[in-house]
Design an enzyme around this catalytic site. Structure first.
Site: not given
Length: 388
Positions: A214, A216, A240, A266, A316
């Site tokens: 991930d 972000h 991700e 998310e 999420h």
């Protein structure tokens, strides 16, 4: 049955220093959420959860104010069982009568952001209330669950290359997880440093445990492509949020450049955002956060889009107990539902807000079969952590 009141509270829960982790969001010193309480004239109560920011921390004053001073008063006197109608009232505002009559949206200007987060919290509470009224779990109201348990993955992974393997193995031992997720991206500087951590993680956990990464949304397109090339042989379960959610075409470009599945969602706010991801062929896995995306009602619509495009749904769930339960029940009721996120960072809102727990046994989480969201609120916890 009529709505008597809708009340929102900001819960701010400090995390002890020794349990804090550091990511691109900084040092995480608290877990914050907005607890929504809907009460009917006859005394029935439902609870929901809304989030101002997707991570752990967040100043929630604006979100609390929006619920208490705008959306809450709008719904007082309405029948809480008419969840679809109430969703349209909140999303379309003064033009809701057109939307209800003509069959398409006339959204308010704040059709993204905390407006939809506010709708999310109220929507969760309405579904919780309806389930209690009918003495049925939410998944039953959504058409039934496809399984009594769903697999979960351990979500964390902030350690450096020398320690990431030990950290992830510790997660696996705690719940028998068959999949784990680690953080990469700007926290590592150059993508080659993230790739080194991924290789160290894979070497430690072996070839049979699922491994996701991930970022972000912290890479640009070129960096994300480069990272994918560096780890393409590591058999990643998914990559991700490789880049910002503001650049969906860029995400599609990343996906087209790699065989690694791409996951995102998310940071998206409703079904229209997820429709765009599907149409652009930007992702393989949808990850709506039910405290942000529009609640259970909208998550089911998002799940329908995923199913229609042969995509997977993995909500999420970096959330409190209410949104966790909601996400688990939607995943269990959706044909596209696949995998549950289980926070291995310090998360008191998951473990202390509710009297019930969500244990992971052999990598599986049981889908609650109690009425509504199946959550009994710990009122002492709420009183201790309410921000005045």
């Amino acid at each position: 049955m009529k709505i008597k009141s809708i009340e929102a509270r900001w819960l701010h829960v400090p995390i002890p220093y020794e349990q804090q982790h550091v990511s691109d969001f900084g040092r995480i010193a608290s877990f914050d959420t907005v607890l929504v309480r809907v009460e009917t004239v006859c005394g029935l109560v439902g609870h929901g959860e809304a989030k101002e920011e997707v991570g752990s921390e967040g100043n929630c004053r604006a979100l609390v104010s929006l619920i208490n001073q705008k959306f809450g008063p709008l719904l007082v006197g309405e029948d809480p069982r008419d969840i679809n109608r109430l969703w349209e009232l909140m999303y379309n505002g003064s033009r809701a009568h057109y939307a209800l009559k003509l069959g398409h949206v006339f959204p308010i200007l704040g059709r993204r952001g905390i407006s939809v987060s506010a709708i999310s919290g109220i929507d969760l509470a309405l579904w919780d209330l309806l389930g209690k009224h009918l003495n049925a779990p939410v998944w039953r109201l959504l058409g039934g669950r496809k399984a009594e348990k769903l697999p979960a993955y351990a979500s964390g992974g902030w350690a450096d290359a020398d320690n990431i393997g030990e950290q992830l193995l510790g997660y696996i031992e705690r719940g028998g997880f068959q999949a784990v997720k680690m953080r990469v991206g700007v926290i590592d500087g150059d993508p080659i440093n993230s790739a080194k951590r991924v290789r160290a993680a894979r070497e430690a956990i072996g070839p049979d445990i699922g491994l996701a990464c991930d970022a972000h949304g912290t890479y640009n397109v070129a960096e994300a492509k480069r990272f994918c090339r560096l780890v393409e042989d590591q058999n990643l379960m998914w990559f991700e949020e490789p880049i910002t959610a503001d650049d969906k075409r860029g995400m599609a470009e990343v996906r087209a450049s790699t065989a690694i599945p791409i996951a995102a969602g998310e940071s998206e706010f409703n079904r229209f955002d997820f429709r765009d991801l599907a149409e652009l062929r930007a992702v393989d896995i949808f990850q709506p956060d039910l405290a942000i995306c529009g609640g259970i009602s909208e998550a089911m619509r998002i799940g329908a889009i995923a199913s229609a495009w042969n995509l997977r749904l993995a909500p999420h769930l970096w959330t409190g107990a209410l949104a966790f339960s909601a996400g688990a029940q939607v995943a269990a009721a959706s044909p596209a539902g696949w995998l549950l996120e289980y926070s291995l960072g310090a998360n008191p809102l998951l473990h202390e807000l509710a009297e019930e727990s969500f244990p992971v046994i052999d990598g599986m989480v049981e889908i609650p079969d109690r009425p509504g969201l199946g959550i009994t609120i710990n009122n002492d916890f709420v009183l201790r952590h309410t921000v005045a």
